[in-house]
Design an enzyme around this catalytic site. Structure first.
Site, PDB file in Angstrom:
ATOM      1  N   ASP A 125      -4.464  10.552  -4.420  1.00 21.95           N
ATOM      2  CA  ASP A 125      -5.367  10.284  -3.299  1.00 21.95           C
ATOM      3  C   ASP A 125      -6.801  10.712  -3.597  1.00 21.95           C
ATOM      4  O   ASP A 125      -7.085  11.904  -3.789  1.00 21.95           O
ATOM      5  CB  ASP A 125      -4.857  11.046  -2.065  1.00 21.95           C
ATOM      6  CG  ASP A 125      -5.499  10.548  -0.795  1.00 21.95           C
ATOM      7  OD1 ASP A 125      -5.318   9.367  -0.470  1.00 21.95           O
ATOM      8  OD2 ASP A 125      -6.201  11.350  -0.126  1.00 21.95           O
ATOM      9  N   ARG A 153     -11.328  -6.938   0.973  1.00 21.94           N
ATOM     10  CA  ARG A 153     -10.178  -6.391   1.697  1.00 21.94           C
ATOM     11  C   ARG A 153     -10.041  -4.954   1.214  1.00 21.94           C
ATOM     12  O   ARG A 153      -9.944  -4.725   0.007  1.00 21.94           O
ATOM     13  CB  ARG A 153      -8.892  -7.139   1.358  1.00 21.94           C
ATOM     14  CG  ARG A 153      -7.625  -6.404   1.809  1.00 21.94           C
ATOM     15  CD  ARG A 153      -6.373  -7.023   1.204  1.00 21.94           C
ATOM     16  NE  ARG A 153      -5.145  -6.422   1.692  1.00 21.94           N
ATOM     17  CZ  ARG A 153      -4.472  -5.440   1.088  1.00 21.94           C
ATOM     18  NH1 ARG A 153      -4.900  -4.928  -0.051  1.00 21.94           N
ATOM     19  NH2 ARG A 153      -3.365  -4.969   1.602  1.00 21.94           N
ATOM     20  N   ASP A 155      -7.797  -2.100   0.682  1.00 22.68           N
ATOM     21  CA  ASP A 155      -6.379  -1.754   0.638  1.00 22.68           C
ATOM     22  C   ASP A 155      -6.155  -0.348   1.196  1.00 22.68           C
ATOM     23  O   ASP A 155      -6.951   0.562   0.938  1.00 22.68           O
ATOM     24  CB  ASP A 155      -5.918  -1.810  -0.825  1.00 22.68           C
ATOM     25  CG  ASP A 155      -4.451  -1.480  -0.994  1.00 22.68           C
ATOM     26  OD1 ASP A 155      -3.629  -2.342  -0.647  1.00 22.68           O
ATOM     27  OD2 ASP A 155      -4.134  -0.361  -1.461  1.00 22.68           O
ATOM     28  N   HIS A 159      -5.153   4.832   5.229  1.00 23.78           N
ATOM     29  CA  HIS A 159      -5.005   6.134   4.577  1.00 23.78           C
ATOM     30  C   HIS A 159      -6.354   6.741   4.195  1.00 23.78           C
ATOM     31  O   HIS A 159      -6.412   7.708   3.447  1.00 23.78           O
ATOM     32  CB  HIS A 159      -4.087   5.993   3.357  1.00 23.78           C
ATOM     33  CG  HIS A 159      -2.745   5.447   3.752  1.00 23.78           C
ATOM     34  ND1 HIS A 159      -1.713   6.253   4.160  1.00 23.78           N
ATOM     35  CD2 HIS A 159      -2.297   4.166   3.872  1.00 23.78           C
ATOM     36  CE1 HIS A 159      -0.675   5.487   4.495  1.00 23.78           C
ATOM     37  NE2 HIS A 159      -0.999   4.224   4.326  1.00 23.78           N
ATOM     38  N   GLU A 192      -7.189  -2.986   5.659  1.00 22.64           N
ATOM     39  CA  GLU A 192      -5.734  -3.060   5.812  1.00 22.64           C
ATOM     40  C   GLU A 192      -5.229  -1.833   6.556  1.00 22.64           C
ATOM     41  O   GLU A 192      -5.145  -0.732   6.001  1.00 22.64           O
ATOM     42  CB  GLU A 192      -5.032  -3.149   4.448  1.00 22.64           C
ATOM     43  CG  GLU A 192      -3.555  -3.464   4.607  1.00 22.64           C
ATOM     44  CD  GLU A 192      -2.613  -2.607   3.784  1.00 22.64           C
ATOM     45  OE1 GLU A 192      -1.403  -2.860   3.832  1.00 22.64           O
ATOM     46  OE2 GLU A 192      -3.081  -1.660   3.118  1.00 22.64           O
ATOM     47  N   ARG A 291      -6.644 -15.754   8.053  1.00 20.46           N
ATOM     48  CA  ARG A 291      -6.457 -15.857   6.599  1.00 20.46           C
ATOM     49  C   ARG A 291      -5.168 -16.640   6.356  1.00 20.46           C
ATOM     50  O   ARG A 291      -4.175 -16.405   7.047  1.00 20.46           O
ATOM     51  CB  ARG A 291      -6.302 -14.464   5.994  1.00 20.46           C
ATOM     52  CG  ARG A 291      -5.869 -14.503   4.509  1.00 20.46           C
ATOM     53  CD  ARG A 291      -5.744 -13.099   3.923  1.00 20.46           C
ATOM     54  NE  ARG A 291      -4.713 -12.317   4.571  1.00 20.46           N
ATOM     55  CZ  ARG A 291      -4.523 -11.019   4.338  1.00 20.46           C
ATOM     56  NH1 ARG A 291      -5.305 -10.352   3.507  1.00 20.46           N
ATOM     57  NH2 ARG A 291      -3.557 -10.364   4.966  1.00 20.46           N
TER      58      ARG A 291
HETATM   59  C1  AAO Z   1       5.007   1.576  -6.437  1.00 18.66           C
HETATM   60  C2  AAO Z   1       6.491   1.847  -6.310  1.00 18.66           C
HETATM   61  C3  AAO Z   1       6.713   3.199  -5.648  1.00 18.66           C
HETATM   62  C4  AAO Z   1       5.993   4.295  -6.429  1.00 18.66           C
HETATM   63  C5  AAO Z   1       4.519   3.937  -6.525  1.00 18.66           C
HETATM   64  C6  AAO Z   1       3.703   4.940  -7.344  1.00 18.66           C
HETATM   65  O1  AAO Z   1       7.096   0.809  -5.515  1.00 18.66           O
HETATM   66  O2  AAO Z   1       8.115   3.467  -5.639  1.00 18.66           O
HETATM   67  O3  AAO Z   1       6.133   5.525  -5.755  1.00 18.66           O
HETATM   68  O4  AAO Z   1       4.394   2.640  -7.128  1.00 18.66           O
HETATM   69  O5  AAO Z   1       4.120   4.945  -8.676  1.00 18.66           O
HETATM   70  C7  AAO Z   1       2.158  -1.780  -3.521  1.00 18.66           C
HETATM   71  C8  AAO Z   1       3.680  -1.788  -3.358  1.00 18.66           C
HETATM   72  C9  AAO Z   1       4.259  -0.414  -3.581  1.00 18.66           C
HETATM   73  C10 AAO Z   1       3.807   0.126  -4.931  1.00 18.66           C
HETATM   74  C11 AAO Z   1       2.281   0.217  -4.875  1.00 18.66           C
HETATM   75  C12 AAO Z   1       1.660   0.798  -6.148  1.00 18.66           C
HETATM   76  O6  AAO Z   1       3.991  -2.235  -2.041  1.00 18.66           O
HETATM   77  O7  AAO Z   1       5.699  -0.556  -3.604  1.00 18.66           O
HETATM   78  O8  AAO Z   1       4.383   1.421  -5.136  1.00 18.66           O
HETATM   79  O9  AAO Z   1       1.769  -1.124  -4.714  1.00 18.66           O
HETATM   80  O10 AAO Z   1       2.017   0.068  -7.254  1.00 18.66           O
HETATM   81  C13 AAO Z   1       2.099   1.532   3.823  1.00 18.66           C
HETATM   82  C14 AAO Z   1       0.586   1.581   3.783  1.00 18.66           C
HETATM   83  C15 AAO Z   1      -0.038   0.267   3.370  1.00 18.66           C
HETATM   84  C16 AAO Z   1       0.609  -0.300   2.118  1.00 18.66           C
HETATM   85  C17 AAO Z   1       2.098  -0.391   2.374  1.00 18.66           C
HETATM   86  C18 AAO Z   1       2.867  -0.923   1.146  1.00 18.66           C
HETATM   87  O11 AAO Z   1       0.089   1.989   5.045  1.00 18.66           O
HETATM   88  O12 AAO Z   1      -1.412   0.494   3.118  1.00 18.66           O
HETATM   89  O13 AAO Z   1       2.624   0.922   2.668  1.00 18.66           O
HETATM   90  N1  AAO Z   1       0.031  -1.596   1.731  1.00 18.66           N
HETATM   91  C19 AAO Z   1      -0.988  -1.680   0.649  1.00 18.66           C
HETATM   92  C20 AAO Z   1      -0.797  -2.903  -0.220  1.00 18.66           C
HETATM   93  C21 AAO Z   1       0.449  -2.765  -1.040  1.00 18.66           C
HETATM   94  C22 AAO Z   1       0.273  -1.608  -2.013  1.00 18.66           C
HETATM   95  C23 AAO Z   1      -0.477  -0.479  -1.458  1.00 18.66           C
HETATM   96  C24 AAO Z   1      -1.049  -0.500  -0.218  1.00 18.66           C
HETATM   97  C25 AAO Z   1      -0.794   0.634  -2.370  1.00 18.66           C
HETATM   98  O14 AAO Z   1      -0.842  -4.065   0.556  1.00 18.66           O
HETATM   99  O15 AAO Z   1       0.771  -3.952  -1.731  1.00 18.66           O
HETATM  100  O16 AAO Z   1       1.579  -1.109  -2.407  1.00 18.66           O
HETATM  101  O17 AAO Z   1      -2.019   0.298  -3.015  1.00 18.66           O
HETATM  102  C26 AAO Z   1       5.167   1.664   8.095  1.00 18.66           C
HETATM  103  C27 AAO Z   1       3.725   2.131   8.238  1.00 18.66           C
HETATM  104  C28 AAO Z   1       2.813   1.449   7.247  1.00 18.66           C
HETATM  105  C29 AAO Z   1       3.385   1.546   5.854  1.00 18.66           C
HETATM  106  C30 AAO Z   1       4.785   0.926   5.858  1.00 18.66           C
HETATM  107  C31 AAO Z   1       5.430   0.943   4.478  1.00 18.66           C
HETATM  108  O18 AAO Z   1       5.375   0.358   8.601  1.00 18.66           O
HETATM  109  O19 AAO Z   1       3.246   1.875   9.543  1.00 18.66           O
HETATM  110  O20 AAO Z   1       1.545   2.085   7.262  1.00 18.66           O
HETATM  111  O21 AAO Z   1       2.541   0.800   4.963  1.00 18.66           O
HETATM  112  O22 AAO Z   1       5.599   1.651   6.744  1.00 18.66           O
HETATM  113  O23 AAO Z   1       5.660   2.267   4.101  1.00 18.66           O
HETATM  114  C32 AAO Z   1       8.536  -1.392  10.763  1.00 18.66           C
HETATM  115  C33 AAO Z   1       7.566  -0.472  11.463  1.00 18.66           C
HETATM  116  C34 AAO Z   1       6.297  -0.336  10.672  1.00 18.66           C
HETATM  117  C35 AAO Z   1       6.612   0.156   9.308  1.00 18.66           C
HETATM  118  C36 AAO Z   1       7.498  -0.880   8.657  1.00 18.66           C
HETATM  119  C37 AAO Z   1       7.901  -0.536   7.244  1.00 18.66           C
HETATM  120  O24 AAO Z   1       8.039  -2.713  10.822  1.00 18.66           O
HETATM  121  O25 AAO Z   1       7.259  -0.985  12.758  1.00 18.66           O
HETATM  122  O26 AAO Z   1       5.421   0.552  11.291  1.00 18.66           O
HETATM  123  O27 AAO Z   1       8.707  -1.046   9.414  1.00 18.66           O
HETATM  124  O28 AAO Z   1       7.910  -1.699   6.503  1.00 18.66           O
END
Ligand code: AAO
Length: 432
Positions: A125, A153, A155, A159, A192, A291
Site C-alpha cells: 500500500d 480510471r 483503480d 482504498h 473505482e 461505459r
Molecule cells: C492477485 C491474487 C491474490 C493475491 C494478489 C497479490 O488474485 O490472491 O493476493 O494478487 O499477489 C485484480 C484481481 C486480484 C489480483 C489483483 C492483483 O481481481 O485477484 O490479486 O488484481 O494482481 C476489492 C477492491 C477493488 C478491487 C477488487 C478486486 O475494493 O478495488 O477488490 N478491484 C480493482 C481492480 C481489480 C484488481 C485490483 C483492484 C487490484 O478492478 O481487477 O484486482 O489492483 C467487496 C468489497 C469490495 C471488494 C470486493 C472484493 O464486495 O465491497 O470493495 O473489492 O469485496 O474483495 C457482494 C458484496 C460486495 C462485495 C462482493 C465481493 O457483492 O455486496 O460488497 O460481494 O465480490
C-alpha cells in the site's frame, strides 16, 4: 504501466490478466506494448476523435512475496518495498502501525482506516499522504496526459483517502492542446469505488473528485432485464446510489464479468440476448456517465489473459468482413445494437425521459425529450403503434436502417423483427 509478470511453471496461472494490477514502475512498458507503441496508439486515436483513458493503479505496487523483474525490465522486491524503476523505497509505503489488521491486509470493510491503510489482497500500500508519493503519482498522470491521454480510471480508489487523491489530481497537468484538447482542460477522472451498501466507504465521499463507479447499477440492470417492471427505478437515490451527474455506470466490468470484485447479479457477453437489452437500455436512459465493456472470451478460466502470441504478448484483434471480431476477441462494442445505441446516447444528451413511458413487461419504450425514441422487446417480435414524442417526419431506424414515419401526432408504427437485435431506436440528427 510496467507490471508484474507471472511466467509459466509457477504454482500460479501463467500470465493471468490480473498481473497488470501489480505495478512495478510507471514506465509505459506492458503486455500490451512499449512506450513508443503506446504514444503511437494514443496519438492516432486522438487524430480521429477517439479519446484514451488510462486504467491507473496508484493505490499500491506489487504484492508481498514477489520480487524479480517487471514487464519493462525494472527490478523490484516487494517485501523490501523496493521499486527502483519509480523509484519508491520503504518510506513511500503506509507505515505498518497505521494498519489495524493482524496480518496487514484489508479485512474489515466496515472500517475506513482498515480499508485505506492496509494492504488490499497483499498488495503493498502506497502512503498517499506523503508529498513524495503524491508528486510521483502526479508525474505519472502528467506523463500520460502529455502524450495525449484524456483521463484516468483510478483503480482501487476505495482504498485511497479522498484528500490524497485530490492532491495527486491537483498536481497533474492540463490536457495536451497539441492533441486537440482546449486550453486549460483538466483530465477526466473516474474512481473505482465498490459501494454496495455494505461498508463504511461510500461513493458520496468521492464527490468533487470526478465520476465514481456505481456498482449498484450492475445489479439493478440485471434485475431490470430479468423483470422489466423494475427498470423505471434503476436509479434509486434511497439506496445510496450516486447522483446522476456523479455516477459512472456500466452493465459489467472486467472484474464482475469473471467473479472478481463486486460480482454477483451480473450479465455479460455470455448471455448475449439479455446483454444486448441491458447495454441498449443503459445507453438509452439518462442516468450516469456510461461505459461499455469490450472483452475477450475467457471461457470458464477466470484467470486466463487475453489472446496471446507465442511470446505471450497480446495478440491482434482481427476484424471480420461483417465488422465483428474474431481471434478470441468478443468486441461487444461492435455488436450492431450496442454500437448504434452509442449514437443514440450522443444524440439525446441532456434530454430527460419524457412522460410517454410504455412498459408491459415484455416491451419497454420511452423518449428522451423530443430528441429520440427507444424501444426494446424481451421475447418475440414487435409491431405496435406507440407515441414517440418526436416531431413528424421520416427517420432512419438505427439498427436496421429502415425508414420510420412519425405522424403529426407523434405516433409511429414500431417494428422489431430480428430477435437477435431486439432494439428499436430513432433520433433527431442520427444516421444509421
Ligand atoms: C492477485 C491474487 C491474490 C493475491 C494478489 C497479490 O488474485 O490472491 O493476493 O494478487 O499477489 C485484480 C484481481 C486480484 C489480483 C489483483 C492483483 O481481481 O485477484 O490479486 O488484481 O494482481 C476489492 C477492491 C477493488 C478491487 C477488487 C478486486 O475494493 O478495488 O477488490 N478491484 C480493482 C481492480 C481489480 C484488481 C485490483 C483492484 C487490484 O478492478 O481487477 O484486482 O489492483 C467487496 C468489497 C469490495 C471488494 C470486493 C472484493 O464486495 O465491497 O470493495 O473489492 O469485496 O474483495 C457482494 C458484496 C460486495 C462485495 C462482493 C465481493 O457483492 O455486496 O460488497 O460481494 O465480490
Amino acid at each position: 504501466m510496467e507490471h508484474l509478470v507471472i511466467p509459466e511453471g509457477t504454482s500460479e496461472p501463467a500470465y493471468p490478466w490480473w498481473q497488470r494490477y501489480q505495478p512495478i514502475s510507471y514506465k509505459f512498458e506492458s503486455r500490451s506494448g512499449n512506450h513508443d507503441e503506446f504514444v503511437d496508439m494514443v496519438q492516432r486515436c486522438n487524430a480521429v476523435g477517439v479519446r484514451i483513458f488510462v486504467d491507473a493503479v496508484v493505490n499500491h505496487m506489487a504484492g508481498l512475496g514477489r520480487s524479480g523483474t517487471g514487464s519493462g525490465g525494472s527490478s523490484f522486491d516487494s517485501d523490501q518495498h523496493d521499486f527502483p524503476g519509480v523509484p519508491y523505497t520503504d518510506v513511500d509505503f503506509t507505515p505498518r502501525e497505521m494498519c489495524n489488521s493482524g496480518d496487514g491486509n484489508v479485512n474489515n470493510y466496515g472500517d475506513p482506516e482498515n480499508v485505506r491503510n492496509c494492504n488490499l489482497v497483499g498488495l503493498t500500500d502506497l502512503y498517499g499522504a506523503s508529498s513524495e508519493v503524491r508528486q510521483k503519482v502526479a508525474d505519472y498522470f502528467s506523463s500520460a496526459v502529455d502524450i495525449g491521454v484524456a483521463g484516468f480510471r483510478v483503480d482501487a480508489a476505495k482504498h485511497m483517502w479522498p484528500d490524497d487523491l485530490k492532491a495527486m489530481m491537483d498536481l497533474t497537468n492540463n490536457l495536451n492542446t497539441d492533441q486537440g484538447f482546449p486550453a486549460n482542460t483538466r483530465p477526466f477522472f473516474y474512481h473505482e469505488v465498490i459501494d454496495r451498501n455494505d461498508g463504511a466507504v461510500t461513493v458520496q465521499q468521492y464527490y468533487g473528485l470526478g465520476r465514481i463507479t456505481e456498482f449498484r447499477y450492475c445489479q439493478k440492470i440485471t434485475w431490470g432485464i430479468d423483470d422489466f417492471s423494475q427498470l423505471w427505478g434503476i436509479y434509486d437515490p434511497g439506496w445510496g446510489m450516486a447522483d446522476p451527474d456523479k455516477a459512472f455506470v456500466f452493465v459489467d466490468n472486467h472484474d464482475n464479468q469473471r467473479g472478481h470484485g463486486g460480482a454477483g447479479d451480473t450479465i455479460t457477453y455470455k448471455q448475449p440476448h439479455n446483454y444486448r437489452l441491458g447495454v441498449a437500455f443503459t445507453l438509452a436512459q439518462p442516468y450516469g456517465f456510461t461505459r461499455i465493456m469490450s472483452s475477450y472470451d475467457f471461457g470458464t478460466d477466470t484467470d486466463v489473459g487475453p489472446p496471446h502470441k507465442s511470446d505471450w504478448s497480446t495478440d491482434d484483434v482481427v476484424v471480420t468482413a461483417d465488422g465483428q471480431c474474431s481471434n478470441g476477441w468478443v468486441c461487444e462494442h461492435r455488436w450492431p445494437s450496442i454500437t448504434k445505441m452509442v449514437r443514440f446516447r450522443n444524440a439525446v444528451a441532456g434530454a430527460l425521459t419524457a412522460d410517454n413511458k410504455y412498459n408491459d413487461g415484455n416491451v419497454v419504450a420511452f423518449s428522451r425529450g423530443n430528441l429520440g425514441f427507444f424501444a426494446m422487446i424481451k421475447q418475440g417480435t414487435l409491431s405496435m403503434n406507440l407515441q414517440t414524442g418526436m416531431p413528424a417526419g421520416t427517420y432512419s431506424e438505427l439498427v436496421t436502417c429502415a425508414d420510420v414515419t412519425v405522424n403529426g401526432d407523434g405516433t409511429a408504427q414500431i417494428t422489431i423483427t430480428n430477435e437477435e437485435e431486439p432494439i428499436f431506436a430513432i433520433c433527431q440528427g442520427c444516421s444509421c
